[in-house]
Design a protein around this motif. Structure first.
Motif, PDB file in Angstrom:
ATOM      1  N   LEU A 103       1.778  -1.084  -1.558  1.00 18.83           N
ATOM      2  CA  LEU A 103       1.267   0.229  -1.955  1.00 18.83           C
ATOM      3  C   LEU A 103       2.286   1.326  -1.679  1.00 18.83           C
ATOM      4  O   LEU A 103       2.462   2.246  -2.491  1.00 18.83           O
ATOM      5  CB  LEU A 103      -0.041   0.523  -1.216  1.00 18.83           C
ATOM      6  CG  LEU A 103      -1.258  -0.319  -1.614  1.00 18.83           C
ATOM      7  CD1 LEU A 103      -2.444   0.011  -0.723  1.00 18.83           C
ATOM      8  CD2 LEU A 103      -1.616  -0.102  -3.075  1.00 18.83           C
ATOM      9  N   LYS A 104       2.970   1.234  -0.548  1.00 17.59           N
ATOM     10  CA  LYS A 104       3.989   2.240  -0.224  1.00 17.59           C
ATOM     11  C   LYS A 104       5.097   2.259  -1.276  1.00 17.59           C
ATOM     12  O   LYS A 104       5.603   3.324  -1.642  1.00 17.59           O
ATOM     13  CB  LYS A 104       4.575   1.957   1.159  1.00 17.59           C
ATOM     14  CG  LYS A 104       5.694   2.918   1.569  1.00 17.59           C
ATOM     15  CD  LYS A 104       6.208   2.599   2.960  1.00 17.59           C
ATOM     16  CE  LYS A 104       7.448   3.431   3.301  1.00 17.59           C
ATOM     17  NZ  LYS A 104       7.183   4.871   3.279  1.00 17.59           N
ATOM     18  N   GLU A 105       5.476   1.083  -1.778  1.00 17.14           N
ATOM     19  CA  GLU A 105       6.536   1.016  -2.778  1.00 17.14           C
ATOM     20  C   GLU A 105       6.104   1.572  -4.125  1.00 17.14           C
ATOM     21  O   GLU A 105       6.950   1.839  -4.979  1.00 17.14           O
ATOM     22  CB  GLU A 105       6.996  -0.434  -2.927  1.00 17.14           C
ATOM     23  CG  GLU A 105       7.692  -0.977  -1.693  1.00 17.14           C
ATOM     24  CD  GLU A 105       8.051  -2.449  -1.811  1.00 17.14           C
ATOM     25  OE1 GLU A 105       7.799  -3.027  -2.901  1.00 17.14           O
ATOM     26  OE2 GLU A 105       8.576  -3.028  -0.844  1.00 17.14           O
ATOM     27  N   ARG A 106       4.806   1.731  -4.351  1.00 15.40           N
ATOM     28  CA  ARG A 106       4.311   2.280  -5.615  1.00 15.40           C
ATOM     29  C   ARG A 106       3.906   3.754  -5.495  1.00 15.40           C
ATOM     30  O   ARG A 106       3.373   4.315  -6.450  1.00 15.40           O
ATOM     31  CB  ARG A 106       3.108   1.459  -6.113  1.00 15.40           C
ATOM     32  CG  ARG A 106       3.500   0.078  -6.614  1.00 15.40           C
ATOM     33  CD  ARG A 106       2.294  -0.722  -7.060  1.00 15.40           C
ATOM     34  NE  ARG A 106       2.696  -2.012  -7.615  1.00 15.40           N
ATOM     35  CZ  ARG A 106       2.916  -2.245  -8.903  1.00 15.40           C
ATOM     36  NH1 ARG A 106       2.773  -1.271  -9.775  1.00 15.40           N
ATOM     37  NH2 ARG A 106       3.283  -3.441  -9.326  1.00 15.40           N
ATOM     38  N   TRP A 107       4.141   4.366  -4.370  1.00 14.06           N
ATOM     39  CA  TRP A 107       3.771   5.770  -4.177  1.00 14.06           C
ATOM     40  C   TRP A 107       4.796   6.678  -4.837  1.00 14.06           C
ATOM     41  O   TRP A 107       6.003   6.504  -4.689  1.00 14.06           O
ATOM     42  CB  TRP A 107       3.679   6.074  -2.693  1.00 14.06           C
ATOM     43  CG  TRP A 107       3.265   7.483  -2.371  1.00 14.06           C
ATOM     44  CD1 TRP A 107       4.084   8.508  -1.994  1.00 14.06           C
ATOM     45  CD2 TRP A 107       1.941   8.008  -2.395  1.00 14.06           C
ATOM     46  NE1 TRP A 107       3.352   9.645  -1.777  1.00 14.06           N
ATOM     47  CE2 TRP A 107       2.027   9.362  -2.018  1.00 14.06           C
ATOM     48  CE3 TRP A 107       0.693   7.478  -2.695  1.00 14.06           C
ATOM     49  CZ2 TRP A 107       0.906  10.175  -1.933  1.00 14.06           C
ATOM     50  CZ3 TRP A 107      -0.419   8.297  -2.613  1.00 14.06           C
ATOM     51  CH2 TRP A 107      -0.307   9.627  -2.238  1.00 14.06           C
ATOM     52  N   ASP A 108       4.301   7.665  -5.585  1.00  9.89           N
ATOM     53  CA  ASP A 108       5.161   8.646  -6.237  1.00  9.89           C
ATOM     54  C   ASP A 108       5.056   9.967  -5.471  1.00  9.89           C
ATOM     55  O   ASP A 108       4.004  10.618  -5.505  1.00  9.89           O
ATOM     56  CB  ASP A 108       4.735   8.844  -7.692  1.00  9.89           C
ATOM     57  CG  ASP A 108       5.622   9.851  -8.399  1.00  9.89           C
ATOM     58  OD1 ASP A 108       6.744  10.099  -7.923  1.00  9.89           O
ATOM     59  OD2 ASP A 108       5.185  10.415  -9.428  1.00  9.89           O
ATOM     60  N   PRO A 109       6.100  10.404  -4.750  1.00 10.00           N
ATOM     61  CA  PRO A 109       6.010  11.637  -3.963  1.00 10.00           C
ATOM     62  C   PRO A 109       5.931  12.901  -4.811  1.00 10.00           C
ATOM     63  O   PRO A 109       5.599  13.964  -4.286  1.00 10.00           O
ATOM     64  CB  PRO A 109       7.297  11.609  -3.123  1.00 10.00           C
ATOM     65  CG  PRO A 109       8.242  10.756  -3.896  1.00 10.00           C
ATOM     66  CD  PRO A 109       7.411   9.737  -4.598  1.00 10.00           C
ATOM     67  N   GLU A 110       6.239  12.809  -6.112  1.00  7.00           N
ATOM     68  CA  GLU A 110       6.141  13.996  -6.954  1.00  7.00           C
ATOM     69  C   GLU A 110       4.686  14.407  -7.192  1.00  7.00           C
ATOM     70  O   GLU A 110       4.348  15.585  -7.112  1.00  7.00           O
ATOM     71  CB  GLU A 110       6.833  13.741  -8.292  1.00  7.00           C
ATOM     72  CG  GLU A 110       8.340  13.763  -8.219  1.00  7.00           C
ATOM     73  CD  GLU A 110       8.958  13.800  -9.598  1.00  7.00           C
ATOM     74  OE1 GLU A 110      10.166  14.002  -9.696  1.00  7.00           O
ATOM     75  OE2 GLU A 110       8.229  13.620 -10.586  1.00  7.00           O
TER      76      GLU A 110
END
Length: 668
Positions: free
Chosen positions: A61-68
């Motif tokens: 899940l962390k690898e699929r998080w978009d910070p934008e």
């Protein structure tokens, strides 16, 4: 459980503190302290049972998080935990005042005044975990040799109970501040390291107002901020079980969560995780592959439908904050919750909204205020965002009748970024994803229309039964008109249903054709790559041949230099041999001269003895003979030094004649 760290050699997620210590201290609190915590809204949260960490799922899940846009990116669109997820899963309140205030460069003064401890450094907001635990009676949280889990918990509970104040007063207030600092600093707003954060301490000065703050919203803001760190950082700071249970509810096709108590609340207590012994890398890859191929219809957007809220009053208190775009506050972390990106969680169709971008100014969504070290009053610094929280944000509405426009915009925006596994290397521009989304939206419309057609048919059948035949229709023309309208509506609905079925088939055909086209394009892209690889191979072989020839040339040059050196040494050896031969000839000549001289001496002695002539002439001859040899040796050296053809140099006296001087009597 306030933070997690992914170990390199073990497939386990290690909590720096662990749930057991806090639960043991909570069980050792006096009853009046437990009641105070209940009033603050922490009772349900503190009675939660520890959930075994699902390391691979959290990392995926962390690898699929978009910070934008502060959301997860999946092939079927954005997904993000909401305030409703927080309150239902954890039991923490999400309504009330924002968790904000003033942050300082150093918290030494409030820590000494309220806790009687010291911070780790001059510019720090952290206190030592061991000192805080020791203040609560748990000097060591390690399990002793041969001690079981129940015995370990009982020992820590007894140690905590022994030091707690039994009556209300300043000592009890200090005990409660110690415990709240540990709970908030390690569970709610946990860090990755062992130290405990104490930025919440100014809000704990007045214990009567602690329950007025939205600690659940602060938990979500802190978790968003932790997910937005670099992808190269492993681990998640914050309350990671929220992500775990959220995925169990919304992505059931992954099959990671196992239900255990179907009626327990908060919902975190309903799940358990079975440990997987495969490597962490393998587990994460399998999760990404499963997410890349999950059918859109298997995603649960509204998993809480049917839940009885009567047994969860904390849900009713937080309902005014559900389904709204709102800014979340956690001291110097201010992040947006873009609920408009996940309107499908509200049972609405997803409209094509503008996606957040980092290029916007800080007043717009998509910006986090992190790592500002100077003293800052956040109630002034982010006044606009704080007003948004106090207004409870903006309600999310959608007038879209399908998700098609959203899927097209989503595919244009992200393309192949939504794939993280090993199976979907094609679809670089998101064409297949767009068609899959449109097909899913068409299937939803078909199902909705099928329900309408079934309802209209049922009403039409009821109307026909009410009419009771042609004679009755003449008696009551209104019923006949109603029957005709229902029949026309059923016909139109059936026509629309047929059109949707035809469009669904067209979309399936187009998606299959697009998949085939993408495969062919990939093959075409691979052909020039193969030709390029062949050319590179030829160039590499040519370079290898050149290097081999260069090595041979170098070897030949070295051999030529070695041959020249050997020739020079051979010339030197020949010169030395000639000199040695010359010396040997000189020695032989000298030996012959000595032999003749000795012979002459012998003869002269015999003549002298007969004639009485002195023998000085023999010595004179010997002297002349040695002088001749010296002159010859000097002449040879002079010729070697002088240039070829030169006639200069001193004249050398000729060697004496080998014949003896006259009057020696030798002739007689």
């Amino acid at each position: 459980m306030g933070s997690v760290v992914f170990r390199k050699r073990q497939t386990e997620l290690w909590s720096r503190l662990g749930w057991a210590v806090i639960r043991a201290i909570y069980d050792g609190l006096p009853d009046f302290q437990v009641c105070r915590l209940e009033g603050m809204g922490f009772g349900l949260f503190l009675r939660l049972e520890e959930l075994a960490p699902d390391v691979a799922l959290i990392q995926a899940l962390k690898e699929r998080w978009d910070p934008e846009c502060h959301a997860f990116l999946f092939p079927w669109g954005h997904m993000v935990p909401t305030l409703e997820d927080v309150v239902r899963i954890t039991g923490l309140r999400v309504d009330g005042q924002a968790v904000t205030g003033t942050t300082y460069t150093s918290y030494q003064e409030p820590v000494e005044r309220l806790l009687g401890l010291e911070v780790r450094g001059e510019r720090s907001s952290l206190v030592h975990q061991t000192e805080l635990q020791a203040s609560l009676g748990v000097a060591s949280a390690r399990r002793q040799t041969g001690e079981g889990q129940a015995e370990h918990m009982e020992r820590m509970t007894d140690d905590a109970r022994a030091v707690m104040a039994e009556e209300e007063g300043e000592a009890a207030d200090r005990d409660l501040r110690w415990f709240l600092t540990l709970v908030i600093g390690k569970l709610v707003l946990g860090t990755k390291g062992d130290p405990v954060g104490c930025r919440c301490l100014p809000l704990l000065e007045d214990l009567s107002s602690v329950g007025n703050y939205a600690w659940g919203a602060a938990l979500l803001a802190h978790l968003f901020d932790s997910l937005g760190t670099s992808s190269r950082e492993t681990g998640v700071a914050g309350f990671f079980p929220l992500l775990q249970v959220w995925a169990y509810y919304h992505l059931p096709s992954l099959g990671h969560g196992v239900a255990r108590r179907r009626s327990a609340v908060p919902l975190l207590q309903r799940w358990r995780f079975c440990r997987d012994e495969r490597s962490l890398w393998r587990q994460v890859t399998m999760i990404h592959d499963a997410l890349d191929t999950t059918p859109f219809g298997h995603v649960q957007w509204t998993p809480y439908v049917g839940e009885s809220d009567a047994a969860q009053p904390w849900v009713e208190r937080g309902r005014p904050y559900f389904g709204r775009d709102i800014w979340l506050h956690c001291f110097n972390t201010v992040v947006p919750l873009h609920h408009r990106l996940v309107a499908r969680t509200l049972g609405l169709h997803q409209a094509a909204v503008e996606f957040p971008s980092r290029q916007r100014s800080w007043e717009w969504p998509g910006r986090s205020f992190r790592r500002i070290q100077q003293v800052t009053d956040w109630m002034v610094r982010v006044r606009e965002q704080l007003d948004d929280w106090e207004r409870r944000g903006t309600e999310v509405v959608s007038e879209a009748t399908s998700d098609e426009d959203y899927f097209r915009a989503y595919a244009r925006k992200y393309g192949a970024q939504v794939y993280k596994g090993s199976r979907r290397s094609l679809d670089l521009e998101g064409r297949i994803t767009s068609l899959e989304g449109i097909l899913h939206s068409t299937i939803q419309q078909r199902d909705d229309l099928q329900a309408v057609v079934d309802q209209l048919r049922a009403e039409l059948d009821g109307a026909r039964q009410m009419v009771g035949g042609a004679s009755s229709s003449r008696e009551d023309p209104g019923r006949s008109v109603l029957e005709g309208q229902l029949a026309a509506a059923v016909t139109r609905a059936e026509d629309a249903f047929v059109q949707l079925r035809e469009r669904e088939q067209e979309l399936r055909t187009a998606m299959a054709r697009m998949t085939t086209l993408e495969t062919e394009m990939a093959e075409l892209r691979l052909r020039p790559e193969a030709a390029e690889v062949a050319r590179w191979r030829q160039e590499a072989e040519a370079a290898a041949r050149w290097q081999q020839e260069a090595a041979e040339a170098t070897r030949w040059r070295q051999e030529a230099e070695e041959a020249a050196r050997l020739r020079a040494e051979a010339g030197d050896l020949r010169t030395q041999l000639g000199e040695e031969r010359h010396r040997s000839d000189m020695l032989r000549s000298e030996m012959r001269g000595l032999e003749r001289a000795l012979e002459l001496v012998g003869r002269s002695r015999s003549v002298t003895s007969r004639s009485g002539i002195p023998s000085g002439s023999a010595g004179h001859y010997l002297t002349g003979s040695s002088g001749w040899r010296r002159n010859e040796e000097e002449e040879r050296r002079r010729r070697e030094r002088a240039p070829e053809g030169s006639e200069t140099g001193p004249r050398v006296m000729a060697p004496p004649s080998p014949r003896p001087p006259e009057g020696t009597g030798e002739s007689g």
